[in-house]
Scaffold this active site. Structure first.
Site, PDB file in Angstrom:
ATOM      1  CB  SER A 182      -4.382 -17.654 -13.559  1.00  0.00           C
ATOM      2  OG  SER A 182      -4.091 -17.938 -12.211  1.00  0.00           O
ATOM      3  NE  ARG A 196      -9.584 -19.898 -13.018  1.00  0.00           N
ATOM      4  CZ  ARG A 196      -8.538 -19.699 -12.231  1.00  0.00           C
ATOM      5  NH1 ARG A 196      -8.684 -18.975 -11.128  1.00  0.00           N
ATOM      6  NH2 ARG A 196      -7.376 -20.204 -12.519  1.00  0.00           N
ATOM      7  CG  ASN A 242     -16.026 -17.326 -15.410  1.00  0.00           C
ATOM      8  OD1 ASN A 242     -16.840 -18.065 -15.945  1.00  0.00           O
ATOM      9  ND2 ASN A 242     -14.773 -17.656 -15.207  1.00  0.00           N
TER      10      ASN A 242
END
Lengths: 282, 159
Positions: free
Chosen positions: A205, A209, A213
């Site tokens: 994660s 993440r 992004n």
């Protein structure tokens, strides 16, 4: 902003793909030994820059009246230190340095996203380098590398804070606490499974993440750049897309300033949280 | 997604950064910050102490000034008293001296007056005798007329 992809035929797909291609070097035969030279270059550049400035500032730090640079660094340090103290209950020499390294490095690498997408690649092309991706955090290798590093540190902190025996026993006794030997044995597989999932999810994660992004941000900058690809003054579309591109680029840049800071903060903050959880006894 | 050797390189590089920051950056900063905190705390404590000392010194100074004022007032009072005494004494002495002088003068005046009276009386007696003798056209012999002359003289002296 004009398209600079024109190595070959031009066109949107070509342009976008060019921007998503790493500068690679093959260390040995085999897919695994492909090194992303641009990613490594930029991350090392920022690492060395950060380390140089930080350590130099640290050695020049005086208890007396601080200079302007020292003040700036101290503000950052106190900000990080405050967060670490609030989040991390125990006392660890590792957590705060890790947090500040993560925050600064991720922010700097993210910041490359705010440069015009074609600026550095054009310079590189003129220097004879065909491909260049400037945003190191838009490379899953970087984010996963950092996340795995954090993962290993989590394990290390867990062992050093609790001792080897408690650390491994908790794999089987938490989160489901049982009384009695039979129940403990029955719950052990479930506990172990959850523990493995929990530990595996963290680096995934963390890395996905940040990678998602930054990759998406970079891609949108590329797409905005595509608006006036191969534009010429004689085309009507140039006068339509030009202003749109300008406004879109401006808005996305503003928004991205928030994102790069936020992502850097989240990565650092979650690292601290994970480490503090690892130090806790269950 | 092409996970490859880059991951290893990036991971090791990141670990090295953290390690270097942990050993050569962070502690030095923390030391400086803590030293400054100590310094500031000490400075504040010293300032507090200085303020307290100053307050105490002010109170002491006020006391000293008050004492000095009292002493000065005492001294002035004593001086005034002494001055009054001196003036009183001087007045008494002057009065006594004056009286003495006046008495002396009066004595002298009385003496002088009695002397003058005596002389005058003698002169008057002489004149009377001389006048009488001229009236009688002969010499009055003091010896023969001594009783008469004495009576006359006494009369003049009384008159």
């Amino acid at each position: 902003m004009t398209g600079t992809a024109g190595d070959t035929s031009g066109g949107m797909t070509e342009y976008i793909q060019h921007h998503l291609t790493y500068l690679t070097v093959q260390l040995r035969p085999g897919a695994f030994w492909t090194l992303h030279l641009d990613t490594v270059f930029f991350s090392l550049l920022f690492s060395v820059g950060f380390l140089g400035l930080f350590i130099r500032a640290a050695h020049r730090a005086t208890p007396g009246v601080p200079g302007k640079f020292q003040c700036a660094v101290e503000m950052l340090i106190e900000f990080v230190d405050q967060i670490v103290k609030e989040t991390f209950g125990g006392k660890s020499r590792l957590v705060a340095p890790l947090a500040i390294s993560v925050f600064v490095l991720v922010f700097l690498m993210n910041f490359m996203d705010l440069l015009p997408v074609d600026a550095l690649p054009t310079v590189a092309r003129d220097l004879g380098v065909g491909h260049l991706r400037t945003v190191a955090t838009a490379d899953i290798n970087t984010t996963l590398g950092m996340a795995l590093c954090v993962f290993l540190l989590i394990q290390w902190v867990g062992i050093s804070e609790k001792g080897l025996v408690t650390f491994f026993r908790e794999w089987f006794t938490a989160p489901f606490h049982a009384h009695g030997t039979v129940a403990q044995i029955l719950l052990a597989p479930a506990n172990l499974l959850l523990r493995i999932i929990e530990e595996a999810v963290r680096p995934l994660s963390l890395s996905l993440r940040l990678f998602g992004n930054m990759y998406a941000g970079e891609l949108i900058f590329v797409l905005i750049a595509v608006l006036t690809l191969d534009a010429s003054l004689s085309h009507l579309s140039t006068y339509l897309f030009g202003p749109i591109q300008l406004v879109a680029d401006f808005i996305w840049t503003l928004f991205h300033i928030l994102i790069i800071t936020l992502q850097a903060f989240i990565f650092g903050m979650l690292s601290v949280v994970y480490l503090s959880m690892a130090a806790e006894r269950h | 997604m092409d996970i490859a050797i880059t991951l290893v390189v990036q991971g090791i590089a990141f670990f090295l950064v953290v390690w270097l920051v942990m050993h050569f950056g962070w502690p030095a900063f923390m030391q400086a910050l803590e030293a400054r905190q100590r310094k500031i705390a000490e400075g504040l404590a010293a300032a507090n102490k200085g303020q307290k000392d100053l307050d105490e010194a002010k109170i002491k100074a006020q006391e000293i000034v008050r004492e000095a004022r009292e002493k000065a007032a005492q001294i002035v009072e004593q001086a005034n008293k002494r001055a009054n005494e001196i003036v009183e004494e001087a007045k008494l002495a002057a009065t006594a001296e004056g009286r003495r002088l006046v008495a002396h003068a009066q004595e002298e005046i009385a003496m002088e007056a009695s002397r003058a009276r005596e002389a005058l009386r003698r002169q008057v007696a002489d004149l009377a005798v001389r006048g009488a003798s001229r009236l009688l056209e002969r010499e009055i012999d003091p010896k023969t007329h001594a009783e008469l002359l004495g009576k006359l003289e006494l009369e003049i002296a009384n008159g």
